[in-house]
Motif scaffolding. Structure first.
Motif, PDB file in Angstrom:
ATOM      1  N   ASN A  34      14.527   9.728  20.717  1.00 50.36           N
ATOM      2  CA  ASN A  34      15.811  10.132  20.143  1.00 50.36           C
ATOM      3  C   ASN A  34      16.370   9.048  19.239  1.00 50.36           C
ATOM      4  OD1 ASN A  34      15.812  12.570  21.399  1.00 50.36           O
ATOM      5  ND2 ASN A  34      17.259  12.017  23.016  1.00 50.36           N
ATOM      6  N   ASP A  76      20.665   2.086  19.415  1.00 54.19           N
ATOM      7  CA  ASP A  76      20.100   2.183  18.067  1.00 54.19           C
ATOM      8  C   ASP A  76      21.214   2.080  17.041  1.00 54.19           C
ATOM      9  OD1 ASP A  76      21.010   4.924  16.949  1.00 54.19           O
ATOM     10  OD2 ASP A  76      20.209   5.485  18.919  1.00 54.19           O
ATOM     11  N   PHE A 121      16.928  14.294  26.315  1.00 54.70           N
ATOM     12  CA  PHE A 121      17.988  13.475  26.864  1.00 54.70           C
ATOM     13  C   PHE A 121      18.183  13.671  28.370  1.00 54.70           C
ATOM     14  CE2 PHE A 121      22.502  13.121  27.886  1.00 54.70           C
ATOM     15  CZ  PHE A 121      22.697  11.782  27.605  1.00 54.70           C
ATOM     16  N   TYR A 254       6.393  18.715  21.120  1.00 56.35           N
ATOM     17  CA  TYR A 254       6.946  19.474  22.226  1.00 56.35           C
ATOM     18  C   TYR A 254       5.984  20.475  22.829  1.00 56.35           C
ATOM     19  CZ  TYR A 254      11.256  17.685  20.272  1.00 56.35           C
ATOM     20  OH  TYR A 254      12.232  16.881  19.792  1.00 56.35           O
TER      21      TYR A 254
END
Ligand code: ADP
Length: 624
Positions: A34, A76, A121, A254
């Motif tokens: 992410n 980040d 997440f 995914y």
């Protein structure tokens, strides 16, 4: 005020909290992914938004461990999230995913769905009792903090964060007898996990590590970059194991199932590029819907410049996932200029050849894999031939599989030709809903008995594709239910012709009963033991008629239908008798019943079931 998670998100959350995954450690990979995406997005945006001053070298991901607080921070300086984004991105799971999620209650299926979207997440809840996300978006003046302890909901508050980016703070769960969450506070463990799952991330993942300092006999802290930052496709081929590719694949695309095939290539030439392609083992749930977007990731010198570059793949290979990295493609390429881009065109051509070759090899050398592939994506190849009006036939035809009447297993057209009888000039096929149903079609029996192999087509597209191809290896295709189908000897043919001629008037009388439901009625020899069948003349078969009429906005499309009655069956003698006796009433009834039977055998409905049922019972009642 506490807000509640959406129902599907809550379900996913519960699963994460009660952790179905044995490898909890993947949370780190998900959060780093992410963070890396957020850096990519910022970089992307800066390419077009000149006001944004972004220096590629400043972009980084940082991990901080705090043993006393028992926290892990993943930080980040990427694009960040504003209030709405925190709400929408962390309060719900991907929309398309949640739809599916709502319907299934089965754990195994849930994991499969998660696999296709990435738990992302939420996986952090496998190891955390509380999560705090501090974020500031480049589009917002204020920063916001999202806090949640799991199932009881979340809160969002303003904060004082000044720099753009996101900081995720995980408060680790208490250790239990079985699980020692403290291991994630150990910098050696973290370093290992980063190497294992996130080594290829192109931004530095930094962490302060303790180094024993000889001179001071003291521990000093210094920043260390944990990842090699060399993308997996740039590493030496022999240094990368399949497992690493598989992990990379599931992380990026995914799919929790291993890819069926990994294709990596480096090409030097007019346009140099490296590519890493994957053929999935399974069609994604949305593959055959219009939501599905084909495309490969496009990198220029290791920098992602487009996420789904559709120009790189032809539609018939749209199932391929992966990426292309080329120095010859400009960083400033945009969706608009892509279509005329010469480099992209060259790469696309070269990839197409590679994919095709790979499929051919699979077909030749690992048949089982190929059949699995074909079950998932064969429709797409067929569609490629159909939608190009046959122009792509030569490229794709040898990749097609059909079920054989002899073995009920897949064969290629090439194999069919090799098995052909000496005098055979035609490729026979039959259509229906299932192999069993086709096998029972009256038109099939005689062809089988004469020893001919028949291709059994069960996919609605099949016959359209075959009509588009017209022939293979100079042999024409022939539907066994086509009126032209003819296995008789010359003598038999003449006898049949005579019989039809002699009964012309009877057939015409019968035809009057059925009106324009049939084009004509005649005797046949194609039915061994069966009394009656329908055949068609011209371009539209009965199966095609079914498909075409099922499509929206289609006008009534009608196959030219011929009702054929077995001349060697007792029923034809009966009909002749009735005609001779001038028993029109009975002849009419029998005609209706025969026609209804023929339709039912074809899997078609009849519009007068009550009438037919009454007629049959009337005859049964009279039976002595
Ligand atoms: P996915 O990454 O599969 O979309 P996630 O649940 O991991 O699903 O994340 C949901 C969304 O939250 C992401 O798509 C992204 O928009 C946003 N997000 C998550 N982490 C960050 C981050 N560090 N910076 C910016 N946005 C983020």
């Amino acid at each position: 005020m506490k807000k509640q998670f959406k129902a599907e998100s809550k379900k996913l959350l519960d699963m994460m909290i009660n952790s179905i995954y044995t490898n909890k450690e993947i949370f780190l990979r998900e959060l780093i992914s992410n963070a890396s995406d957020a850096l990519d997005k910022l970089y992307f945006t800066s390419l077009t938004d000149k006001k944004l001053k972004v220096n590629n070298d400043d972009l980084e991901i940082r991990i901080e461990l705090d043993q006393n607080e028992r926290t892990i921070k993943i930080i980040d300086n990427g694009i960040g999230m504003n209030k709405d984004e925190l709400e929408n991105n962390l309060g719900t799971i991907a929309k398309s995913g949640s739809e599916l999620f709502k319907e299934s209650s089965d754990q195994k299926q849930n994991i499969a769905i998660i696999g296709q979207f990435g738990v992302g997440f939420y996986s952090a809840f496998m190891v955390s009792s509380k999560i705090v996300v501090n974020s500031k978006s480049i589009n917002s003046l204020e920063g916001y903090t999202w806090t949640s302890s799991g199932a009881d909901g979340y809160t969002i508050k303003e904060n004082a964060k000044k720099e753009n980016g996101t900081e995720v703070i995980l408060y680790l769960k208490e250790n239990t007898d079985d699980i020692n969450y403290d291991e994630f506070l150990d910098d050696i463990t973290i370093e290992k996990l980063v190497k294992k799952y996130s080594d290829y991330i192109r931004y530095p993942i930094k962490m302060e590590t303790s180094k024993d300092d000889e001179k001071d006999k003291d521990k000093s802290k210094e920043d260390e970059i944990l990842n090699s930052m060399i993308p997996i496709w740039k590493k030496n081929k022999k240094d990368v194991k399949d497992d690493e590719y598989n992990d990379f694949y599931s992380d990026k695309f995914y799919d929790y199932e291993k890819p069926l095939k990994i294709i990596r290539s480096e090409v030097e030439g007019r346009c140099s590029y490296t590519s890493l392609l994957f053929i999935p083992s399974r069609a994604p749930y949305d593959y055959y819907t219009k939501e599905f977007e084909k495309g490969l990731q496009l990198y220029s010198k290791g920098v992602l410049i487009m996420d789904k570059c559709s120009e790189l793949l032809p539609d018939y290979f749209s199932f391929v996932k992966g990426l292309v990295d080329s120095e010859d493609v400009s960083l400033n390429i945009s969706r608009e200029t892509l279509q005329e881009n010469y480099q992209i065109e060259l790469i696309a051509k070269s990839l197409e050849t590679k994919i095709k070759k790979e499929l051919e090899n699979m077909l030749k050398n690992s048949r089982e894999d190929y059949e699995n592939f074909f079950d998932n994506f064969g429709k797409q190849l067929k569609y490629g031939i159909y939608s190009s009006y046959g122009m792509k036939k030569d490229d794709l035809v040898d990749l097609l599989l059909y079920k054989s009447s002899k073995t009920k297993k897949y064969i290629t057209l090439k194999e069919y030709i090799e098995n052909m009888q000496e005098a055979q000039k035609t490729i026979y096929y039959a259509c229906g809903e299932s192999l069993d149903k086709i096998d029972l079609l009256p038109q099939v029996e005689m062809v089988k008995e004469k020893g001919y192999e028949i291709l059994y087509l069960t996919d609605y597209l099949d016959e359209f594709v075959i009509k588009t191809m017209m022939n293979y290896d100079n042999k024409e295709f022939m539907n066994v239910a086509d009126e032209k189908m003819d296995l008789d000897t010359q003598e038999e043919k003449e006898n049949l012709k005579k019989a039809n001629e002699e009964n012309k008037n009877m057939f015409s009388l019968m035809k009057d009963v059925l009106g324009d439901k049939v084009n004509s009625i005649q005797f046949t020899h194609r039915l061994k033991n069966h009394p009656v069948c329908l055949t068609t003349k011209g371009d539209v078969s009965v199966e095609m008629e079914k498909v075409l009429n099922a499509m929206p906005n289609q006008n009534d499309i009608k196959a030219e239908v011929i009702m054929e009655i077995n001349e060697n069956h007792e029923i034809s003698k009966k009909l002749e008798q009735l005609y001779k006796k001038d028993d029109k009433e009975k002849l009419e009834k029998y005609t209706k019943i025969l026609y209804a039977q023929a339709r039912l055998i074809e899997g078609l409905s009849i519009d007068n079931p009550t009438e037919i049922s009454n007629l049959v019972c009337e005859i049964m009642a009279k039976d002595k």
